[in-house]
Scaffold this active site. Structure first.
Site, PDB file in Angstrom:
ATOM      1  N   TYR B 111       0.816  -1.215   0.000  1.00  0.00           N
ATOM      2  CA  TYR B 111       0.000   0.000   0.000  1.00  0.00           C
ATOM      3  C   TYR B 111       0.846   1.260   0.000  1.00  0.00           C
ATOM      4  O   TYR B 111       0.477   2.276  -0.558  1.00  0.00           O
ATOM      5  CB  TYR B 111      -0.962  -0.016   1.191  1.00  0.00           C
ATOM      6  CG  TYR B 111      -2.206  -0.804   0.893  1.00  0.00           C
ATOM      7  CD1 TYR B 111      -3.088  -0.357  -0.102  1.00  0.00           C
ATOM      8  CD2 TYR B 111      -2.492  -1.982   1.548  1.00  0.00           C
ATOM      9  CE1 TYR B 111      -4.216  -1.082  -0.401  1.00  0.00           C
ATOM     10  CE2 TYR B 111      -3.624  -2.713   1.249  1.00  0.00           C
ATOM     11  CZ  TYR B 111      -4.490  -2.255   0.276  1.00  0.00           C
ATOM     12  OH  TYR B 111      -5.599  -2.958  -0.029  1.00  0.00           O
ATOM     13  N   GLU B 207       0.588 -30.345  10.874  1.00  0.00           N
ATOM     14  CA  GLU B 207       0.374 -29.572   9.655  1.00  0.00           C
ATOM     15  C   GLU B 207      -0.518 -28.362   9.875  1.00  0.00           C
ATOM     16  O   GLU B 207      -0.183 -27.258   9.501  1.00  0.00           O
ATOM     17  CB  GLU B 207      -0.221 -30.476   8.562  1.00  0.00           C
ATOM     18  CG  GLU B 207      -0.339 -29.754   7.228  1.00  0.00           C
ATOM     19  CD  GLU B 207      -0.651 -30.700   6.086  1.00  0.00           C
ATOM     20  OE1 GLU B 207      -0.324 -31.890   6.199  1.00  0.00           O
ATOM     21  OE2 GLU B 207      -1.229 -30.240   5.086  1.00  0.00           O
ATOM     22  N   ASP B 259      -0.147 -34.746   6.708  1.00  0.00           N
ATOM     23  CA  ASP B 259      -1.076 -35.596   5.952  1.00  0.00           C
ATOM     24  C   ASP B 259      -0.289 -36.569   5.076  1.00  0.00           C
ATOM     25  O   ASP B 259       0.832 -36.276   4.643  1.00  0.00           O
ATOM     26  CB  ASP B 259      -1.977 -34.740   5.053  1.00  0.00           C
ATOM     27  CG  ASP B 259      -3.000 -33.955   5.864  1.00  0.00           C
ATOM     28  OD1 ASP B 259      -3.170 -34.288   7.055  1.00  0.00           O
ATOM     29  OD2 ASP B 259      -3.608 -33.029   5.304  1.00  0.00           O
TER      30      ASP B 259
END
Lengths: 682, 379
Positions: B111, B207, B259
């Site tokens: 910005y 995770e 996973d």
């Protein structure tokens, strides 16, 4: 009739009926009664009934055809007499759907005896029997126009012709006896009138209300004195017609004629009294075409037999060498040997079978192509002049193909191309638009735009109407004044270059062909050419898109038209081939030009991108270095210099393969004209 | 930007030696431009390449390192002009931050630098994802870490466990962090985060947030005396740097519970060897000794999971798995090759949450403890 017993039946008046068929009890007609009705059909009668064959199918086209035939004849006559042609075309409305067409030239004039025959007899002319390039061919045109006028208005054809300033001029009023195909002179007790030469003549012309332009218009008071016309012919025909501007109009014909005939000046007065002059851009006449004998490849068996019969004695060898072009005595001997005919044989005694053999022998013998001095192409330089003179544009190029032969007839294909410039919708004035709208017989505005202006396409028309906030289905004639102003503004503003389709101007022996574009070999060849290869957008089976005009001229001793009204060129493979090569030649030049333009544009865009970021870069550097605005500006200036140099280098010296090329090394070949932006055509 | 800098040059904060060095590098960039322009040459910046072709696996250190390859970014090149301009803009932004002694998020910098280029309708940056790579380029070009540019990313990842640390002067006891845990900041350098004392034996990195919550709720870390972290999927730099410091400074082994899918394998690979994009940070972030605890491809059978927990491997998964198997740091490891092969053979992947189908706390009470006890890890 194939049965053995019938073969011997007398070939007489009794019709032979196959045994299987039962003879009807009562025959309505007998051969005898039928014979009573069988008689000659005069050509005039035939064409009076079939006037569409000659281009008089509707009133609008009839007007054009009449002008066209008269102008073509005038131009042919002037060129043959080696006179730089000056043509006057006057169209005057004499009633509802009635027009008086007057066409005058400064040609050699016509001798008294011939005038009635030329204008009052169909199929009478000088051009049919010879093989030489000319606009007219059959000798039907002008007399047919006269006949049409007579049939629709009952008025005779009026002709005045002057062969020398010292001799009396001749004035005729002629009607055609359609039954006998004979002229009927009405004035001067069937003998025409003689107008004395000199001042007396002027008086006579004025007294008798004969129309005649006696002086050349003064273009410049100082340098030119008032020239008096020394000779010339004027034909006036009153006929039923319709005057509509736009596509297929007299105006269009004259404009296109001016393009292909840069040596001609035409003074045109339209029915509304508007005067237009298409002035010549050269006084150089096209080289005079030489008359040639037929080439052996071009004749047919029946023709050969006729020629044999009508030969003036001598031997076969003499016959072949004298009746045909390009047949030497050696070649004649070879043909005779192949046909097993003695070179010494009498041509009169050649039988049917021998003629057959001779015909085959001719086809199988290698004969040099016909001489090509019988055709006079416009030439690349003059095509450029003509295009530039009459059409707006920024790029012009032309290509004249070497002569080629179809069916033994030599021909030359010439192609000219004009790219860029304003579209026809932008050329029209508000007054002209108002008139066009009034005259138009189009049902909807969209149709009006499509039929009046060339090459704008349906999408273009819709764009214009959307901008003008008018409905596509509105009736053109009912438009209010403010609507017209709006339409006019939209036509000026809408950029049609994207959707504009290529305009194809077709010419045969310098005569514009305005109808039946789809049937014409020229249009077919233009569509079949892959214009995408040359940087234009083109959908399959369509004309390419872009602000382009292509003119294609076929010059030949005998242009193969698809019909008698001479509107479309037949598609012989040899002609199509030459057309393709000619179009490709101009296409290549256009591609070079478009590529260069594209490159310039790309460089401009490149430069713009750099310049856009340079300010940011300079500001950022100044911010990091805490340096002042002055050094920021200094840095910016330096960077801009580099940017300009960078893009300038790429601009001129590198092509897309990164190869160095100089401006001059871009080989357009000869006869290319590039007009810079605002340059006004001279 | 010049307006702002002018206004703020007066309140220049005291600069550290590091700041001065970074400012010097930024000024070097600007000096280059001026010099090029004075000599009439086209300016350019050589940016070390952050692509796969410029990384190499250091066999002895077992981390991904950046090569010496560089991409030249030229001002007078159509494709590069805009990013060249952006590079310099990022330079001005960082200079401003350093001089004022402030830090901002990378979004904040976006910005700060975003404005319409004068005389056009073009923005200097269209979106943050256009700005982020330029910042990373800046880091490698100036050889300055993100915190040295006074930039940080948003917090992602949490930590809980028997450890006390001081974050920007505040003492934080990570065993009393409630259900949310200590949010790991994006910059965890010793100047900002200081380790005080700890009793932990190891680090368990899971995770994502959901699994981490299960472990936190079951007070796994208390039972097993460990530090529990998560990285919200692909762990950001702060989390990776934190793990790295825990491992090397506190000598804690790091175990990963991820996973059983190509994405999980890749997260492990990033923690262990470093990422391709941030290869230059590997030596500060990669933990070659990290271990893969689960899930494993054979867990479906071993734990007798219900068939309904299977998630089909799609085409992309299979392709990705193949690529991961080809990585230099996996290529010579037979157990890993077998692991990946088995997953492809199974034709499905398993999320850690799949274990909940056995029992809500199966993962914390049975699965992980058993693995730890057996010492059954993949390396």
């Amino acid at each position: 009739m194939r049965n053995g017993s019938d073969i011997n039946s007398p070939a007489g008046n009794t019709p032979v009926i196959p045994p299987a068929e039962v003879e009807p009890r009562r025959r309505r007609v007998t051969a005898e009664t039928m014979a009573a009705k069988q008689r000659d059909i005069s050509v005039s009668e035939f064409f009076a009934k079939n006037r569409h064959l000659l281009g008089f199918d509707n009133p609008r086209k009839a007007l054009l055809t009449a002008v066209k035939e008269a102008v073509d004849n005038s131009l042919d006559a002037c060129e043959e007499a080696n006179i730089v042609p000056e043509i006057w075309v006057h169209i005057e409305a004499t009633g509802t759907n009635r027009f008086k067409v007057g066409v005058q030239d400064n040609g050699p004039g016509i001798v008294k005896k011939q005038i009635p025959l030329i204008f009052g007899k169909l199929l009478y002319g000088s051009k049919f029997h010879r093989l030489r390039m000319s606009r007219g061919q059959q000798g039907i045109g002008i007399s047919a126009a006269g006949m049409y006028g007579m049939l629709t208005t009952g008025k005779p054809v009026k002709i005045i012709s002057m062969t020398s300033p010292k001799k009396p001029a001749h004035y005729f009023e002629i009607q055609i006896d359609t039954r006998r195909n004979q002229p009927e002179i009405i004035n001067g007790k069937g003998d025409g009138e003689d107008i004395p030469a000199g001042e007396k003549g002027h008086q006579y012309i004025a007294d008798h209300g004969i129309e005649w332009v006696s002086h050349y218009p003064t273009l410049d008071e100082q340098s030119r004195h008032h020239h008096e016309l020394r000779r010339g012919t004027r034909v006036t025909i009153e006929l039923e017609g319709r005057y509509v501007r736009g596509r297929g109009s007299v105006d269009e014909y004259l404009e296109q004629t001016a393009i292909a005939n840069p040596h001609v000046t035409i003074h045109y007065v339209d029915p509304d009294g508007g005067e237009t002059t298409y002035s010549r851009s050269t006084t150089q006449l096209p080289p005079e075409p030489v008359e040639i004998k037929p080439h052996p490849y071009g004749i047919e068996l029946g023709q050969l037999v006729t020629m044999l019969k009508s030969s003036h004695g001598g031997t076969m060898s003499q016959f072949l060498t004298t009746s045909f072009s390009r047949v030497s005595s050696g070649l004649a001997q070879r043909i005779c040997e192949a046909a097993k005919v003695s070179t010494r044989a009498n041509p009169h005694r050649i039988g049917r079978q021998e003629a057959d053999a001779l015909y085959v022998a001719i086809q199988n013998t290698k004969i040099p192509p016909p001489a090509t001095n019988c055709i006079s192409p416009i030439g690349e330089a003059l095509i450029l002049k003509g295009l530039h003179h009459q059409l707006p544009g920024e790029f012009f190029c032309a290509a004249t193909r070497p002569p080629a032969v179809y069916r033994g007839n030599p021909f030359v294909i010439e192609v000219g191309l004009a790219y860029g410039g304003a579209s026809p919708t932008q050329k029209v004035t508000l007054e002209a638009l108002t008139e066009l709208l009034e005259e138009s017989d189009a049902r909807s505005l969209k149709q009006f735009l499509l039929t009046t202006f060339d090459g704008i396409g349906a999408a273009g028309a819709e764009k214009i109407l959307a901008q003008a906030k008018l409905g596509t289905r509105q009736t053109p004639a009912k438009l209010k004044e403010e609507d017209i102003v709006q339409l006019y503004a939209a036509m000026k503003n809408v950029n049609l270059t994207e959707g504009q389709t290529m305009q194809v101007l077709r010419y045969a022996n310098r005569v514009p062909l305005q109808f039946q574009p789809a049937a014409c070999a020229i249009t077919q060849a233009v569509i079949a050419t892959n214009w995408r290869a040359y940087g234009l957008a083109q959908s399959r089976g369509q004309l390419p898109v872009g602000p382009i005009t292509v003119m294609v001229h076929m010059a030949s001793v005998w242009v193969p038209f698809t019909s008698e009204s001479k509107e479309a060129v037949a598609a012989y493979p040899e002609i199509l081939r030459e057309l393709r090569l000619g179009l490709q030649a101009v296409g290549r030049k256009l591609a070079i030009y478009l590529n260069r333009r594209k490159r310039v544009r790309q460089e401009g865009e490149r430069r713009e991108v750099f310049l856009r970021y340079l300010g940011e870069v300079a500001t950022a550097v100044a911010a990091i270095k805490n340096s002042g605005d002055r050094s920021r500006k200094e840095l910016y200036g330096r960077l801009v210099d580099i940017a300009n140099r960078k893009t300038a280098v790429a601009d001129t010296k590198l092509d897309d393969r990164g190869k160095k090329i100089e401006e001059a090394a871009e080989d357009f070949g000869e006869n290319v004209l590039i007009v810079n932006g605002d340059e006004v055509p001279s | 930007m010049p307006k702002k800098t002018k206004k703020t040059t007066t309140d220049t904060a005291t600069l550290t030696a590091k700041d001065k060095k970074t400012l010097g590098s930024i000024r070097g960039l600007a000096d280059d431009v001026v010099q090029f322009a004075e000599r009439g040459r086209a300016p350019y910046v050589d940016v070390p390449s952050r692509s796969l072709s410029n990384v190499r696996f250091n066999q002895s250190k077992r981390i991904i390192e950046m090569g010496t390859g560089k991409n030249r970014r030229e001002l007078f090149n159509l494709a590069q002009a805009r990013s060249y301009m952006q590079t310099l803009l990022v330079g001005t932004g960082c200079k401003q931050l350093i001089e004022q002694g402030k830090t901002t998020s990378i979004r904040g910098l976006f910005y700060l630098l975003k404005h319409t280029i004068e005389g056009t309708s073009e923005e200097t940056f269209d979106a943050q994802d256009e700005c982020d790579p330029v910042i990373e380029d800046m880091e490698v070009t100036l050889d300055a870490m993100r915190e040295e540019l006074h930039l940080y990313a948003k917090n992602a990842g949490a930590m809980v466990g028997p450890i006390t640390l001081v974050d920007s002067g505040d003492q934080i006891d990570c065993s009393r962090m409630g259900s949310g845990g200590y949010s790991i900041p994006s910059i965890v350098e010793p100047e900002i985060v200081e380790f005080k004392k700890h009793t932990a034996k190891f680090v368990l990195h899971v995770e994502k947030d959901t699994v981490w919550r299960r472990f936190n709720e079951d007070k796994f870390w208390r039972k097993h005396n460990c530090i529990l972290t998560h990285g919200g999927g692909q762990p950001p730099r702060g989390v990776r740097r934190m793990l790295h410091r825990l491992h090397y400074e506190l000598k804690l082994p790091v175990y990963c519970l991820l996973d059983n899918d190509p994405w999980g394998y890749y997260i492990y690979s990033v923690i262990k060897q470093g990422s391709i994009n941030l290869a230059y940070e590997s030596r500060r972030m990669a933990i070659p000794e990290a271990r893969f605890l689960g899930l494993r491809s054979d867990d479906y059978k071993r734990c007798q999971l219900s068939p309904s927990v299977q998630i089909r491997l799609n085409e992309q998964d299979t392709k990705r798995a193949g690529q991961i198997a080809q990585y230099a740091w996996f290529a010579h490891k037979k157990p890993w090759q077998k692991e990946i092969e088995l997953m492809i053979e199974n034709g499905f992947k398993l999320e850690v949450e799949a274990l909940i189908s056995k029992d809500i706390s199966y993962v914390t009470e049975e699965y992980v403890p058993a693995r730890l006890k057996e010492g059954n890890f993949l390396d």
